[in-house]
Design a protein around this motif. Sequence first.
Motif, PDB file in Angstrom:
ATOM      1  N   PHE A 136       0.707  -1.126   0.162  1.00  0.00           N
ATOM      2  CA  PHE A 136       0.042   0.059   0.006  1.00  0.00           C
ATOM      3  C   PHE A 136       0.791   1.324   0.068  1.00  0.00           C
ATOM      4  CE2 PHE A 136      -3.082  -3.305   0.839  1.00  0.00           C
ATOM      5  CZ  PHE A 136      -4.143  -2.912  -0.066  1.00  0.00           C
ATOM      6  N   ARG A 137       2.036   1.212   0.406  1.00  0.00           N
ATOM      7  CA  ARG A 137       2.977   2.261   0.176  1.00  0.00           C
ATOM      8  C   ARG A 137       3.388   2.324  -1.180  1.00  0.00           C
ATOM      9  NH1 ARG A 137       5.574   2.762   4.892  1.00  0.00           N
ATOM     10  NH2 ARG A 137       7.172   1.356   4.292  1.00  0.00           N
ATOM     11  N   ARG A 139       1.341   1.358  -3.481  1.00  0.00           N
ATOM     12  CA  ARG A 139       0.214   1.927  -4.440  1.00  0.00           C
ATOM     13  C   ARG A 139       0.355   3.426  -4.225  1.00  0.00           C
ATOM     14  NH1 ARG A 139      -5.496  -0.760  -5.370  1.00  0.00           N
ATOM     15  NH2 ARG A 139      -6.675   1.296  -5.698  1.00  0.00           N
ATOM     16  N   SER A 140       0.331   3.848  -2.868  1.00  0.00           N
ATOM     17  CA  SER A 140       0.320   5.331  -2.821  1.00  0.00           C
ATOM     18  C   SER A 140       1.469   6.291  -3.697  1.00  0.00           C
ATOM     19  CB  SER A 140       0.499   5.723  -1.503  1.00  0.00           C
ATOM     20  OG  SER A 140       0.670   7.095  -0.925  1.00  0.00           O
ATOM     21  N   THR A 141       2.255   5.619  -3.651  1.00  0.00           N
ATOM     22  CA  THR A 141       3.637   6.081  -4.503  1.00  0.00           C
ATOM     23  C   THR A 141       3.187   6.456  -5.871  1.00  0.00           C
ATOM     24  OG1 THR A 141       5.221   5.467  -2.809  1.00  0.00           O
ATOM     25  CG2 THR A 141       6.208   6.157  -4.768  1.00  0.00           C
ATOM     26  N   ALA A 143       0.367   6.011  -7.434  1.00  0.00           N
ATOM     27  CA  ALA A 143      -0.802   7.252  -7.544  1.00  0.00           C
ATOM     28  C   ALA A 143      -0.111   8.348  -7.710  1.00  0.00           C
ATOM     29  CB  ALA A 143      -1.669   6.956  -6.817  1.00  0.00           C
ATOM     30  N   TYR A 144       0.613   8.995  -6.782  1.00  0.00           N
ATOM     31  CA  TYR A 144       1.284  10.133  -6.836  1.00  0.00           C
ATOM     32  C   TYR A 144       2.151  10.374  -8.165  1.00  0.00           C
ATOM     33  CZ  TYR A 144       3.726  14.405  -5.529  1.00  0.00           C
ATOM     34  OH  TYR A 144       4.223  15.627  -5.308  1.00  0.00           O
ATOM     35  N   HIS A 147      -0.215  11.433 -11.128  1.00  0.00           N
ATOM     36  CA  HIS A 147      -0.277  12.893 -11.013  1.00  0.00           C
ATOM     37  C   HIS A 147       0.738  13.776 -11.239  1.00  0.00           C
ATOM     38  CE1 HIS A 147      -4.439  12.564  -9.626  1.00  0.00           C
ATOM     39  NE2 HIS A 147      -4.224  11.708  -8.684  1.00  0.00           N
TER      40      HIS A 147
END
Lengths: 478, 478
Positions: A136-137, A139-141, A143-144, A147
Amino acid sequence: MKRITIKELFAEPERYADQTITVAGWCRAIRASNTFGFIDLNDGSTLPCLQVVFEADRLDNYKEIARQNVGAAFAAEGVLVLTPEAKQPFELKATSVTVEGTSTPDYPLQKKRHSDEFLRTIAHLRPRTNKYEAVFRVRSTAAYAIHKFFQERNFVYVHTPIITGSDCEGAGEMFRVTTIDPDDPPRTEDGKVDDSKYFFGKATNRTVAGQLNVETYAMLTVSGQLNVETYAMAFAKVYTFGPTFRAEKSNTPRHAAEFWMMEPEIAFADLNDDMELIEAMLKYVVAYVMKECPRELELFNRFIDPELLTRLRNIVESEFVRVSYTEAVRLVKESGLKFEYPLEWGMDLQTEHERFLTEQVFGKPVFVTDWPRDIKAFYMRVNDDGKTVAAVDLLVPGVGELVGGSQREERIDVLNESIRKFGLREEDYGWYTDLRRYGGTKHAGFGLGFERLIMYMTGISNIRDVEAFPRVTGSADF
Amino acid sequence: MKRITIKELFAEPERYADQTITVAGWCRAIRASNTFGFIDLNDGSTLPCLQVVFEADRLDNYKEIARQNVGAAFAAEGVLVLTPEAKQPFELKATSVTVEGTSTPDYPLQKKRHSDEFLRTIAHLRPRTNKYEAVFRVRSTAAYAIHKFFQERNFVYVHTPIITGSDCEGAGEMFRVTTIDPDDPPRTEDGKVDDSKYFFGKATNRTVAGQLNVETYAMLTVSGQLNVETYAMAFAKVYTFGPTFRAEKSNTPRHAAEFWMMEPEIAFADLNDDMELIEAMLKYVVAYVMKECPRELELFNRFIDPELLTRLRNIVESEFVRVSYTEAVRLVKESGLKFEYPLEWGMDLQTEHERFLTEQVFGKPVFVTDWPRDIKAFYMRVNDDGKTVAAVDLLVPGVGELVGGSQREERIDVLNESIRKFGLREEDYGWYTDLRRYGGTKHAGFGLGFERLIMYMTGISNIRDVEAFPRVTGSADF
């Protein structure tokens, strides 16, 4: 609480050496004698734990600490001591330890291996394990990174609607959204369901100019593409990134009812521009995650998939190959290999064909272009041969198809013909064809299933394990 | 197509002066004589148009260009000429102009003022107007600023589920998600609706340990907070940013059925830490948009709200005030002013009270803290007085409430008592109370309605005008 994260300590141990600092986190392991003990403390900022040393003659509450269970939350103040000879590079000699939250002896995440299946039943606790913390880290990274890539290139992020009357591909596997209780719907005097009670209206055959019919109910979107095309015709470079839905009752490791999708759309662009964008974006995102999450990828490479890092480096370093569908079919057929599904021109590629092409023929990512019109979507641009469309799939080693895109049909007469050919109704797509009436220009885009990307970057093989709270047939728990 | 964006030209005109460049965009205005003409070209990268000069003796297709309509798409190659004496700083002397897409004489966006109401009926075209181009660029920029703020501080972005069995606040105004047709549901032999056909199951009174009941149907989430708290207990710093839904049939300028919400959650943190985070985040996002979108804010300040820039600067430059609810009530009551709704301790603040406090009493943003327990949500931490909770609303001049947050109840016995007190069932919140069983620690968070923020930053007063395709009672068009 002014606390230092364990990530900061690992980044600059020298800076904090011999300083008094405060940390806080959760206990992954604890062991204590009568005189001293150790806590492996994880604060979710990085994978490795900080070893906290606590001593009976320094702490009034030594016994309280020593009897805590795995899972308990602690805040600890102390001096950071570098330990170049030990397994861990430093430890915290505690001057005070506070129990921020107790745990119980039957805490489900004891220090042992748990099966993925078991961990899915405690999805609210599983991010406290190394593997899911890493997933999940990443995944977050990632996603960023998506962007960041688009925003640095001046793309406009568009929130396309989740509730929609539009069935992007005509696929039909959509969820209805309603305030009506199917067990007890409101009825008119003659016993029929009272349409006027529908929240968004139930306007069968309503054909307001430039608007789509809300034929039966509002539904959950399967794609933001048609909507985002309208913004591409204003901003030229746009993208969506949000949840999408499929009501398919397929209970497989690769299907979920809810997943995130990223869909860029570019104007004044053809299929070549589209491929350049796919390649640049994918390289950017993979490189960014490799830079920001090296410990996490190392963990996956060690415990999940020993080919992972090689595969990711291959993405970043290769120049992607481009080959037409027709050529791809020839390569498969002339390979002399036996496939489970023999391939003929006009058929979709199966995963076995995709992997053969990207792994055995080219050994790197491959764009397959110009697909038979009949097996692709109505909005794709028809090539001059009349039988193929300007579509592209990106195949990558280890997985097969990762991205699908196309140049969109900008010629209104050809588009309307395709709408009819695919059994759809022109009047349902008035606002979409408007884009071709008013300054319609060449444009292209693609879709990337975000979970598929995360699975690719972690080696995790079940989509349930890369979504925080997966929604699949029979389950919307938590 | 290798094109330069008009934004790049405005950023560095000297760099491109006297160079041959290619641009592409849409015609906002066109006028032509027999010998030369002008196109005001907008490419969606920035608000101002590029003036393209095209001349009959240089272009073979002069007549074709001259007869194009507003809205047409063009690509133009030419030399950029600085024009320091003219209204515009430079223009493009075209050496070639290509019509990329025609438009029609009845193109709905002629160069005149259109009402917001009319533009809502052509939501697929309205981003081609200055006002909506500005709104949706601000929206995209603000969304990115939110991600940037949290990612730079090592928060983990969590995609909490959209489809849920959990009713976060017990509010009840939720959409159902189903594959069942209320007009014709599948029935068992005895004529009852066949529950087994529900996609996510219909498990009345199912009480799997640690999992929430899926009581009737799956629903669309009203908030990701309860879900994201589970991740805060693993990563310590997390946030969600995604769509949320309300099935309220309120047809007002401030309500939509679908909107985006941002919800951070921090562990080892109390209400003061929460307020620090709110203030830092809001200042960061507003400052970032002011830096990246000066032309857009200038437009809003000129045409929508002449106080806008003053208000935004006030956010960035003020130190926010902190005042307790009890004190706020006293200030309202002792003001001697007549309010439409007289205020007594225990009642919620109305917008008139909020604006009085933030505009007249303090003249800057105000945190109101420690609210009566009975008017706030069950998960908020009960203060030592037993009758207030550690909740906070941020009031800002010009609007009133912008952000709501709280410290969460980490004591399991108090939490369970609150669950019962609010008429909820403990067994429905097993996984949520688990967080207090296993290393539950002080934590806090807040929610920011993203559309409300965009309305605040643009001066736009109707939520329908800051969402690309708004979903409201009676309408899910496009």
